[in-house]
Scaffold this motif. Structure first.
Motif, PDB file in Angstrom:
ATOM      1  N   LEU A 195      15.659   6.079   6.806  1.00 26.42           N
ATOM      2  CA  LEU A 195      14.243   5.969   7.180  1.00 26.42           C
ATOM      3  C   LEU A 195      13.497   5.189   6.108  1.00 26.42           C
ATOM      4  CD1 LEU A 195      11.496   6.558   8.495  1.00 26.42           C
ATOM      5  CD2 LEU A 195      11.642   8.877   7.599  1.00 26.42           C
ATOM      6  N   THR A 196      13.735   5.532   4.852  1.00 25.68           N
ATOM      7  CA  THR A 196      13.034   4.826   3.780  1.00 25.68           C
ATOM      8  C   THR A 196      13.440   3.348   3.742  1.00 25.68           C
ATOM      9  OG1 THR A 196      14.644   5.433   2.054  1.00 25.68           O
ATOM     10  CG2 THR A 196      12.804   6.943   2.418  1.00 25.68           C
ATOM     11  N   LEU A 197      14.712   3.055   4.027  1.00 22.10           N
ATOM     12  CA  LEU A 197      15.146   1.652   4.091  1.00 22.10           C
ATOM     13  C   LEU A 197      14.479   0.917   5.243  1.00 22.10           C
ATOM     14  CD1 LEU A 197      19.005   1.719   3.444  1.00 22.10           C
ATOM     15  CD2 LEU A 197      17.218   0.844   1.952  1.00 22.10           C
ATOM     16  N   SER A 198      14.325   1.606   6.371  1.00 17.73           N
ATOM     17  CA  SER A 198      13.760   0.948   7.551  1.00 17.73           C
ATOM     18  C   SER A 198      12.294   0.574   7.363  1.00 17.73           C
ATOM     19  CB  SER A 198      13.928   1.831   8.787  1.00 17.73           C
ATOM     20  OG  SER A 198      13.049   2.932   8.752  1.00 17.73           O
ATOM     21  N   LEU A 199      11.654   1.103   6.340  1.00 18.06           N
ATOM     22  CA  LEU A 199      10.263   0.758   6.050  1.00 18.06           C
ATOM     23  C   LEU A 199      10.112  -0.592   5.352  1.00 18.06           C
ATOM     24  CD1 LEU A 199       8.936   4.227   4.831  1.00 18.06           C
ATOM     25  CD2 LEU A 199       8.428   3.091   7.009  1.00 18.06           C
ATOM     26  N   LEU A 246       6.609  -2.707   4.941  1.00 13.78           N
ATOM     27  CA  LEU A 246       5.964  -2.756   3.626  1.00 13.78           C
ATOM     28  C   LEU A 246       5.993  -4.165   3.045  1.00 13.78           C
ATOM     29  CD1 LEU A 246       7.362   0.603   2.203  1.00 13.78           C
ATOM     30  CD2 LEU A 246       5.060   0.186   3.127  1.00 13.78           C
ATOM     31  N   TRP A 247       7.070  -4.920   3.273  1.00 20.42           N
ATOM     32  CA  TRP A 247       7.170  -6.301   2.787  1.00 20.42           C
ATOM     33  C   TRP A 247       6.053  -7.162   3.367  1.00 20.42           C
ATOM     34  CZ3 TRP A 247       8.369  -9.663  -0.658  1.00 20.42           C
ATOM     35  CH2 TRP A 247       8.552 -11.018  -0.359  1.00 20.42           C
ATOM     36  N   LYS A 248       5.720  -6.943   4.637  1.00 19.46           N
ATOM     37  CA  LYS A 248       4.665  -7.742   5.271  1.00 19.46           C
ATOM     38  C   LYS A 248       3.285  -7.439   4.689  1.00 19.46           C
ATOM     39  CE  LYS A 248       7.126  -8.906   9.460  1.00 19.46           C
ATOM     40  NZ  LYS A 248       7.700 -10.039   8.804  1.00 19.46           N
ATOM     41  N   GLN A 249       3.144  -6.349   3.948  1.00 15.45           N
ATOM     42  CA  GLN A 249       1.898  -6.075   3.228  1.00 15.45           C
ATOM     43  C   GLN A 249       1.843  -6.844   1.907  1.00 15.45           C
ATOM     44  OE1 GLN A 249       1.347  -1.862   2.680  1.00 15.45           O
ATOM     45  NE2 GLN A 249       1.758  -1.417   4.821  1.00 15.45           N
ATOM     46  N   ILE A 250       2.991  -7.293   1.445  1.00 11.67           N
ATOM     47  CA  ILE A 250       3.090  -8.002   0.170  1.00 11.67           C
ATOM     48  C   ILE A 250       3.057  -9.505   0.378  1.00 11.67           C
ATOM     49  CG2 ILE A 250       4.606  -8.440  -1.818  1.00 11.67           C
ATOM     50  CD1 ILE A 250       5.664  -5.524  -1.399  1.00 11.67           C
ATOM     51  N   GLU A 305       0.861  -1.183   0.000  1.00 15.44           N
ATOM     52  CA  GLU A 305       0.000   0.000   0.000  1.00 15.44           C
ATOM     53  C   GLU A 305       0.901   1.237   0.000  1.00 15.44           C
ATOM     54  OE1 GLU A 305      -3.386  -0.069  -0.070  1.00 15.44           O
ATOM     55  OE2 GLU A 305      -3.197  -2.252  -0.232  1.00 15.44           O
ATOM     56  N   TRP A 306       0.323   2.365  -0.357  1.00 14.63           N
ATOM     57  CA  TRP A 306       1.057   3.627  -0.273  1.00 14.63           C
ATOM     58  C   TRP A 306       1.208   4.024   1.196  1.00 14.63           C
ATOM     59  CZ3 TRP A 306       3.610   5.369  -4.305  1.00 14.63           C
ATOM     60  CH2 TRP A 306       3.161   5.059  -5.591  1.00 14.63           C
ATOM     61  N   HIS A 307       2.378   4.541   1.551  1.00  8.27           N
ATOM     62  CA  HIS A 307       2.655   5.004   2.913  1.00  8.27           C
ATOM     63  C   HIS A 307       3.143   6.446   2.834  1.00  8.27           C
ATOM     64  CE1 HIS A 307       4.074   5.062   7.044  1.00  8.27           C
ATOM     65  NE2 HIS A 307       5.188   5.617   6.589  1.00  8.27           N
ATOM     66  N   LYS A 308       2.479   7.350   3.534  1.00  9.74           N
ATOM     67  CA  LYS A 308       2.865   8.760   3.544  1.00  9.74           C
ATOM     68  C   LYS A 308       3.933   8.999   4.605  1.00  9.74           C
ATOM     69  CE  LYS A 308       0.968  13.427   3.809  1.00  9.74           C
ATOM     70  NZ  LYS A 308      -0.267  14.209   3.950  1.00  9.74           N
ATOM     71  N   ILE A 309       5.021   9.636   4.195  1.00  3.97           N
ATOM     72  CA  ILE A 309       6.088  10.004   5.126  1.00  3.97           C
ATOM     73  C   ILE A 309       5.922  11.477   5.454  1.00  3.97           C
ATOM     74  CG2 ILE A 309       8.566  10.186   5.498  1.00  3.97           C
ATOM     75  CD1 ILE A 309       8.939   7.874   3.540  1.00  3.97           C
ATOM     76  N   ASP A 310       5.442  11.749   6.668  1.00  2.00           N
ATOM     77  CA  ASP A 310       5.193  13.141   7.066  1.00  2.00           C
ATOM     78  C   ASP A 310       6.337  13.656   7.939  1.00  2.00           C
ATOM     79  OD1 ASP A 310       4.728  12.026   9.615  1.00  2.00           O
ATOM     80  OD2 ASP A 310       2.559  12.254   9.464  1.00  2.00           O
ATOM     81  N   SER A 339       5.482  12.900   0.904  1.00  2.00           N
ATOM     82  CA  SER A 339       5.398  12.006  -0.245  1.00  2.00           C
ATOM     83  C   SER A 339       4.787  10.683   0.191  1.00  2.00           C
ATOM     84  CB  SER A 339       6.783  11.731  -0.829  1.00  2.00           C
ATOM     85  OG  SER A 339       7.330  12.867  -1.431  1.00  2.00           O
ATOM     86  N   GLU A 340       4.177  10.008  -0.775  1.00  2.00           N
ATOM     87  CA  GLU A 340       3.687   8.658  -0.556  1.00  2.00           C
ATOM     88  C   GLU A 340       4.610   7.702  -1.299  1.00  2.00           C
ATOM     89  OE1 GLU A 340      -0.601   7.896  -0.581  1.00  2.00           O
ATOM     90  OE2 GLU A 340      -0.837  10.044  -0.965  1.00  2.00           O
ATOM     91  N   VAL A 341       4.988   6.637  -0.604  1.00  2.00           N
ATOM     92  CA  VAL A 341       5.896   5.643  -1.165  1.00  2.00           C
ATOM     93  C   VAL A 341       5.268   4.260  -1.049  1.00  2.00           C
ATOM     94  CG1 VAL A 341       7.967   7.005  -0.651  1.00  2.00           C
ATOM     95  CG2 VAL A 341       7.149   5.339   1.029  1.00  2.00           C
ATOM     96  N   ARG A 342       5.716   3.363  -1.938  1.00  2.00           N
ATOM     97  CA  ARG A 342       5.302   1.967  -1.812  1.00  2.00           C
ATOM     98  C   ARG A 342       6.421   1.071  -2.302  1.00  2.00           C
ATOM     99  NH1 ARG A 342       0.625   0.996  -6.395  1.00  2.00           N
ATOM    100  NH2 ARG A 342       1.996   1.146  -8.193  1.00  2.00           N
ATOM    101  N   LEU A 343       6.452  -0.125  -1.758  1.00  2.00           N
ATOM    102  CA  LEU A 343       7.479  -1.099  -2.085  1.00  2.00           C
ATOM    103  C   LEU A 343       6.995  -2.000  -3.204  1.00  2.00           C
ATOM    104  CD1 LEU A 343      10.274  -2.223  -1.189  1.00  2.00           C
ATOM    105  CD2 LEU A 343       9.003  -3.842   0.238  1.00  2.00           C
ATOM    106  N   GLU A 344       7.861  -2.207  -4.187  1.00  2.00           N
ATOM    107  CA  GLU A 344       7.643  -3.185  -5.241  1.00  2.00           C
ATOM    108  C   GLU A 344       8.688  -4.274  -5.028  1.00  2.00           C
ATOM    109  OE1 GLU A 344       7.940  -1.034  -8.942  1.00  2.00           O
ATOM    110  OE2 GLU A 344       6.366   0.372  -8.336  1.00  2.00           O
TER     111      GLU A 344
END
Length: 154
Positions: free
Chosen positions: A66-70, A74-78, A22-27, A105-110
């Motif tokens: 921070l983005t790496l630590s996600l 995010l993997w557990k959503q996949i 899913e998209w995740h917003k980093i605020d 920004s909103e990010v998501r893992l592929e």
């Protein structure tokens, strides 16, 4: 979401894109909490006024780490890897940061399974991780994460 219960099931995904999170917003609040946790208070991350006036991105940006630590979140959503006694974040390989992630920004893992290896009962999974940024062509990063799994015996 993909459900994986064994080495054999994991192996069937080798060479395939497993999915996207899913998209995740980093605020700014998340960026500030990460800065506090890591003691990295560089102005490009936490000083909104200076970043807007003096920074190359005209806003604060998320820490690369921070983005790496996600990735685990995010993997557990996949993929839901079940029937495991233990799961270990083992390493990262060949990572390149391609683009900064501006605040809000909103990010998501592929994720693509590059390889699955049985090392005498320890399963080594190499997953290609690509972090997409909504509205941007270039990803935030691309690289491989390595997980180790110990499945329960059936």
């Amino acid at each position: 979401m993909v459900i994986i219960n064994s080495f054999e099931e994991y192996k069937s995904y080798e060479g395939k894109m497993v999915g996207v999170s899913e998209w995740h917003k980093i605020d700014q609040e998340q960026i500030n909490r990460f800065a506090d946790a890591t003691l990295d208070h560089q102005w490009i991350h936490v000083d909104k006024d200076r970043a807007q006036n003096d920074g190359p991105f005209k806003s604060t940006i998320a820490h690369g780490y921070l983005t790496l630590s996600l990735i685990p979140y995010l993997w557990k959503q996949i993929a839901d890897v079940r029937n495991v006694k233990m799961e270990i974040n083992y390493g990262i390989e060949n990572f390149k940061f391609g683009q900064a992630v501006p605040v809000d920004s909103e990010v998501r893992l592929e994720a693509t399974v590059k390889s699955i290896t049985n090392l005498r009962g320890t399963i080594k999974a190499v997953i290609q991780a690509k972090l997409a940024i909504k509205g941007h062509v270039k990803p935030a990063y691309l690289g491989d994460v390595v997980f180790l799994y110990h499945f329960h015996e059936n």
